[in-house]
Design a protein around this motif. Sequence first.
Motif, mmCIF file in Angstrom:
data_model
loop_
_atom_site.group_PDB
_atom_site.id
_atom_site.type_symbol
_atom_site.label_atom_id
_atom_site.label_comp_id
_atom_site.label_asym_id
_atom_site.label_seq_id
_atom_site.Cartn_x
_atom_site.Cartn_y
_atom_site.Cartn_z
ATOM 1 N N GLU A 117 9.579 -33.214 27.238
ATOM 2 C CA GLU A 117 8.488 -32.695 27.169
ATOM 3 C C GLU A 117 7.184 -33.180 27.887
ATOM 4 N N PRO A 118 6.600 -32.469 28.730
ATOM 5 C CA PRO A 118 5.587 -33.107 29.650
ATOM 6 C C PRO A 118 4.178 -32.946 28.786
ATOM 7 N N ARG A 119 3.261 -34.085 29.092
ATOM 8 C CA ARG A 119 1.964 -34.026 28.744
ATOM 9 C C ARG A 119 0.792 -34.544 29.874
ATOM 10 N N GLU A 120 -0.052 -33.646 30.117
ATOM 11 C CA GLU A 120 -1.021 -34.123 31.156
ATOM 12 C C GLU A 120 -1.939 -34.934 30.583
ATOM 13 N N GLU A 121 -2.215 -35.922 31.538
ATOM 14 C CA GLU A 121 -3.670 -36.689 31.176
ATOM 15 C C GLU A 121 -4.147 -36.954 32.615
ATOM 16 N N TYR A 122 -5.607 -37.414 32.446
ATOM 17 C CA TYR A 122 -6.429 -37.188 33.558
ATOM 18 C C TYR A 122 -7.142 -38.546 33.568
ATOM 19 N N ARG A 123 -7.151 -39.161 34.702
ATOM 20 C CA ARG A 123 -7.774 -40.612 35.095
ATOM 21 C C ARG A 123 -8.953 -40.031 35.977
ATOM 22 N N GLY A 124 -10.146 -39.717 35.684
ATOM 23 C CA GLY A 124 -11.274 -38.953 36.456
ATOM 24 C C GLY A 124 -10.580 -37.531 36.947
ATOM 25 N N LYS A 125 -10.269 -37.594 38.104
ATOM 26 C CA LYS A 125 -9.914 -36.164 38.541
ATOM 27 C C LYS A 125 -8.510 -36.273 38.949
ATOM 28 N N VAL A 126 -7.953 -37.350 38.751
ATOM 29 C CA VAL A 126 -6.472 -37.669 39.017
ATOM 30 C C VAL A 126 -5.696 -37.165 37.755
ATOM 31 N N ARG A 127 -4.684 -36.075 38.068
ATOM 32 C CA ARG A 127 -3.817 -35.487 37.020
ATOM 33 C C ARG A 127 -2.555 -36.315 37.097
ATOM 34 N N ARG A 128 -2.036 -36.854 35.809
ATOM 35 C CA ARG A 128 -0.944 -37.544 35.864
ATOM 36 C C ARG A 128 0.066 -36.370 34.559
ATOM 37 N N VAL A 129 1.365 -36.378 34.833
ATOM 38 C CA VAL A 129 2.139 -35.767 33.880
ATOM 39 C C VAL A 129 3.136 -36.815 33.184
ATOM 40 N N LYS A 130 3.080 -37.187 31.931
ATOM 41 C CA LYS A 130 3.804 -38.035 31.450
ATOM 42 C C LYS A 130 4.892 -37.233 30.442
ATOM 43 N N TYR A 131 6.023 -37.695 30.526
ATOM 44 C CA TYR A 131 7.096 -37.371 29.858
ATOM 45 C C TYR A 131 7.747 -38.119 28.656
ATOM 46 N N SER A 132 8.033 -37.061 27.759
ATOM 47 C CA SER A 132 8.727 -38.043 26.694
ATOM 48 C C SER A 132 9.962 -37.337 26.160
ATOM 49 N N LEU A 133 10.927 -37.628 25.481
ATOM 50 C CA LEU A 133 12.171 -36.812 25.017
ATOM 51 C C LEU A 133 11.914 -36.023 23.898
ATOM 52 N N THR A 134 12.500 -34.950 24.089
ATOM 53 C CA THR A 134 12.523 -34.056 22.900
ATOM 54 C C THR A 134 13.605 -34.156 22.080
ATOM 55 N N ASP A 135 13.709 -33.592 20.887
ATOM 56 C CA ASP A 135 14.932 -34.081 20.057
ATOM 57 C C ASP A 135 16.061 -33.546 20.768
ATOM 58 N N ARG A 136 16.056 -32.294 21.414
ATOM 59 C CA ARG A 136 17.329 -31.855 22.232
ATOM 60 C C ARG A 136 17.480 -32.949 23.283
ATOM 61 N N GLY A 137 16.573 -33.783 24.001
ATOM 62 C CA GLY A 137 16.665 -34.965 24.720
ATOM 63 C C GLY A 137 17.377 -35.941 24.308
ATOM 64 N N TRP A 138 17.044 -36.161 22.922
ATOM 65 C CA TRP A 138 17.728 -37.636 22.205
ATOM 66 C C TRP A 138 19.105 -37.185 21.984
ATOM 67 N N ASN A 139 19.531 -36.110 21.528
ATOM 68 C CA ASN A 139 20.783 -35.585 21.251
ATOM 69 C C ASN A 139 21.742 -35.479 22.485
ATOM 70 N N TYR A 140 21.169 -35.154 23.507
ATOM 71 C CA TYR A 140 21.775 -35.101 24.717
ATOM 72 C C TYR A 140 22.058 -36.621 25.204
ATOM 73 N N LEU A 141 21.056 -37.571 25.144
ATOM 74 C CA LEU A 141 21.256 -38.859 25.380
ATOM 75 C C LEU A 141 22.375 -39.708 24.613
ATOM 76 N N ARG A 142 22.344 -39.244 23.203
ATOM 77 C CA ARG A 142 23.324 -39.648 22.359
ATOM 78 C C ARG A 142 24.642 -39.386 22.772
ATOM 79 N N THR A 143 24.933 -38.346 23.238
ATOM 80 C CA THR A 143 26.209 -37.695 23.642
ATOM 81 C C THR A 143 26.760 -38.476 24.671
ATOM 82 N N SER A 144 25.595 -38.572 25.680
ATOM 83 C CA SER A 144 25.839 -39.047 27.058
ATOM 84 C C SER A 144 26.356 -40.815 26.901
#
Length: 147
Positions: free
Chosen positions: A55-82
């Motif tokens: 899941e992406p989340r945008e954050e801004y530092r001044g005019k600089v845009r950054r996208v931070k990513y976190s795992l969704t429930d589906r991501g955690w399930n995928y990771l557990r299986t892998s």
Amino acid sequence: MPLKNLILVIVGLKGEAHGYEILKELEKLAIGLWKPSHSNLYTILGKMVEEGLLEPREEYRGKVRRVKYSLTDRGWNYLRTSNDLALRILYTSIRYHEALKRKLEEMNLERNMDPETVKAYLELLKKIRGILDEEIRAIEAELSATN
């Protein structure tokens, strides 16, 4: 795809990470043998968002845009299986390692490593043994609880 798994592990352990952080962690893991490209990484991150793993989340530092990513429930399930599959791959790798070691010994091509390398290798093997011992205990506890 191993790169997808590594990205999920990095993001999962950090809780949230932006592309540059992920890139730097991947470079560390590759120990100088490979350097992922920025464009390749962002393409993969985009696909992982589309697949519902991140899941992406945008954050801004001044005019600089950054996208931070976190795992969704589906991501955690995928990771557990892998992760479960990674343990199987580790076991297979160890079997191949031992078979190759025996073959090299048969051919009188035994390894000649300096003592420091042997010590580092021994420490690595001890860490692997510790991880496997923990996994064995956890599985045995699960089995005991269900019986």
